[in-house]
Design an enzyme around this catalytic site. Structure first.
Site, PDB file in Angstrom:
ATOM      1  N   ASP A 145       2.641  -1.951  -1.109  1.00  0.00           N
ATOM      2  CA  ASP A 145       1.593  -0.939  -0.995  1.00  0.00           C
ATOM      3  C   ASP A 145       2.000   0.329  -1.742  1.00  0.00           C
ATOM      4  O   ASP A 145       3.198   0.616  -1.886  1.00  0.00           O
ATOM      5  CB  ASP A 145       1.375  -0.653   0.503  1.00  0.00           C
ATOM      6  CG  ASP A 145       0.052   0.016   0.770  1.00  0.00           C
ATOM      7  OD1 ASP A 145      -0.761   0.177  -0.173  1.00  0.00           O
ATOM      8  OD2 ASP A 145      -0.186   0.394   1.931  1.00  0.00           O
ATOM      9  N   ASN A 183      -9.436  -6.991  -0.229  1.00  0.00           N
ATOM     10  CA  ASN A 183      -9.331  -6.228  -1.485  1.00  0.00           C
ATOM     11  C   ASN A 183     -10.532  -6.395  -2.425  1.00  0.00           C
ATOM     12  O   ASN A 183     -10.694  -5.621  -3.364  1.00  0.00           O
ATOM     13  CB  ASN A 183      -8.035  -6.570  -2.237  1.00  0.00           C
ATOM     14  CG  ASN A 183      -6.799  -5.942  -1.622  1.00  0.00           C
ATOM     15  OD1 ASN A 183      -5.702  -6.461  -1.743  1.00  0.00           O
ATOM     16  ND2 ASN A 183      -6.960  -4.803  -0.942  1.00  0.00           N
TER      17      ASN A 183
HETATM   18  C1  FPP Z   1      -1.524  -2.158  -2.816  1.00  0.00           C
HETATM   19  O1  FPP Z   1      -1.402  -0.837  -3.307  1.00  0.00           O
HETATM   20  C2  FPP Z   1      -1.306  -3.086  -3.901  1.00  0.00           C
HETATM   21  C3  FPP Z   1      -2.185  -4.019  -4.297  1.00  0.00           C
HETATM   22  C4  FPP Z   1      -3.505  -4.248  -3.647  1.00  0.00           C
HETATM   23  C5  FPP Z   1      -1.899  -4.885  -5.455  1.00  0.00           C
HETATM   24  C6  FPP Z   1      -0.508  -5.432  -5.539  1.00  0.00           C
HETATM   25  C7  FPP Z   1      -0.346  -5.959  -6.879  1.00  0.00           C
HETATM   26  C8  FPP Z   1       0.751  -5.816  -7.639  1.00  0.00           C
HETATM   27  C9  FPP Z   1       2.032  -5.245  -7.204  1.00  0.00           C
HETATM   28  C10 FPP Z   1       0.607  -6.234  -9.038  1.00  0.00           C
HETATM   29  C11 FPP Z   1       1.314  -7.391  -9.533  1.00  0.00           C
HETATM   30  C12 FPP Z   1       1.595  -8.511  -8.638  1.00  0.00           C
HETATM   31  C13 FPP Z   1       2.002  -9.690  -9.115  1.00  0.00           C
HETATM   32  C14 FPP Z   1       2.373 -10.757  -8.167  1.00  0.00           C
HETATM   33  C15 FPP Z   1       2.143  -9.964 -10.552  1.00  0.00           C
HETATM   34  P1  FPP Z   1      -2.687   0.074  -3.275  1.00  0.00           P
HETATM   35  O2  FPP Z   1      -3.401  -0.088  -4.555  1.00  0.00           O
HETATM   36  O3  FPP Z   1      -3.492  -0.210  -2.046  1.00  0.00           O
HETATM   37  O4  FPP Z   1      -2.049   1.497  -3.187  1.00  0.00           O
HETATM   38  P2  FPP Z   1      -2.643   2.778  -2.460  1.00  0.00           P
HETATM   39  O5  FPP Z   1      -2.617   2.501  -0.985  1.00  0.00           O
HETATM   40  O6  FPP Z   1      -1.694   3.853  -2.857  1.00  0.00           O
HETATM   41  O7  FPP Z   1      -4.031   2.977  -2.993  1.00  0.00           O
END
Ligand code: FPP
Length: 247
Positions: free
Chosen positions: A25, A73
């Site tokens: 996250d 998501n």
């Molecule tokens: C949550 O952070 C993250 C995600 C929904 C996406 C996770 C994806 C990756 C790390 C990219 C690559 C993965 C692979 C396996 C290649 P957020 O966007 O909710 O962060 P925030 O809470 O700060 O908005």
């Protein structure tokens, strides 16, 4: 301990077959804090996935399970959803060779039926391409939700009961585990959530019944193998009793 060589032998002091699951996250905040689009944070997050996977043998992690895209998501902007989907596709294409060199077996958990055909085919392809590897078992959760997984497993189980191949009396927790997406994995020893949020967010609800949890304020794009090493040191100092008493 060094993390740059994927072929360094595990440190005997810390060598184990740990299963660590991570709720990655904070990508969005990491980018927004710098005035950049959220997708830049996801791209940095993908680099961290590569580094963490390479560091697993030195950290004593055999199984690494990552929450990349939840069933919730899809509510994000179309731009972000499509950006994440193409990031997953690019990651698979670019990293398949490296995963084979590093002995990484990649599998996906979650409901693939909602993914676009090309991504689904890539998931199938890379699973077959890395199927012979046994050094690190990397599982990536895409369109994954714990409740959705349990509902899908229950439907499959109910079908088997209706067809007479499974008797209701034989349904134990071990049998249920075999119907889940994670049937090929041990339960996680440790679940880590980055970015300071202290929720489970529908991740591995069944499997994490006895897992330890660590919540760290570090945002995923800043999370390094050293951060994991510190977390593992505190995890190893904890006493796991699985509902029993200390003897
Ligand atoms: C949550 O952070 C993250 C995600 C929904 C996406 C996770 C994806 C990756 C790390 C990219 C690559 C993965 C692979 C396996 C290649 P957020 O966007 O909710 O962060 P925030 O809470 O700060 O908005």
């Amino acid at each position: 301990m060094t993390f740059d060589s994927p072929h360094s032998e595990p440190d005997p002091e810390s060598a184990t077959d740990l299963h660590v699951a991570v709720i990655m996250d904070g990508n969005g905040r990491w980018a927004t804090n710098r005035g950049w689009p959220r997708l830049v944070g996801h791209r940095k997050g993908a680099e961290r996935v590569r580094e963490m996977t390479a560091a697993c043998p030195s950290l004593g992690i055999r199984y690494l399970t990552l929450y990349a895209f939840s069933t919730e998501n899809w509510k994000r902007s179309t731009e972000e959803v499509l950006g994440l989907m193409s990031l997953f596709a690019r990651y698979i294409k670019r990293e398949a060779g490296r995963m084979n060199r590093e002995g990484v077996r990649l599998r996906f958990i979650g409901d693939r039926s909602r993914l676009d055909r090309k991504l689904r085919d890539l998931c199938d392809w890379v699973e077959a391409e890395t199927a012979q590897n046994t050094r690190v078992f990397l599982s990536v959760a895409i369109n994954y939700g714990g409740r959705d997984e349990i509902a899908r497993a229950t439907r499959a189980l109910a079908r088997d009961v209706a067809e007479g191949t499974l008797s209701p009396e034989d349904v134990t927790d071990g049998v249920i585990s075999r119907y889940l997406d994670t049937s090929f994995l041990p339960d996680p020893d440790l679940v880590v959530r980055t970015s300071g949020e202290t929720r489970v967010s529908n991740f591995l609800l069944w499997q994490a019944a006895y897992s330890e949890y660590v919540f760290t304020p570090v945002l995923w794009p800043d999370f390094t193998p050293e951060t994991m090493q510190t977390i593992l040191a505190s995890f190893k100092a904890r006493e796991r009793r699985f509902g029993g008493v200390v003897t």
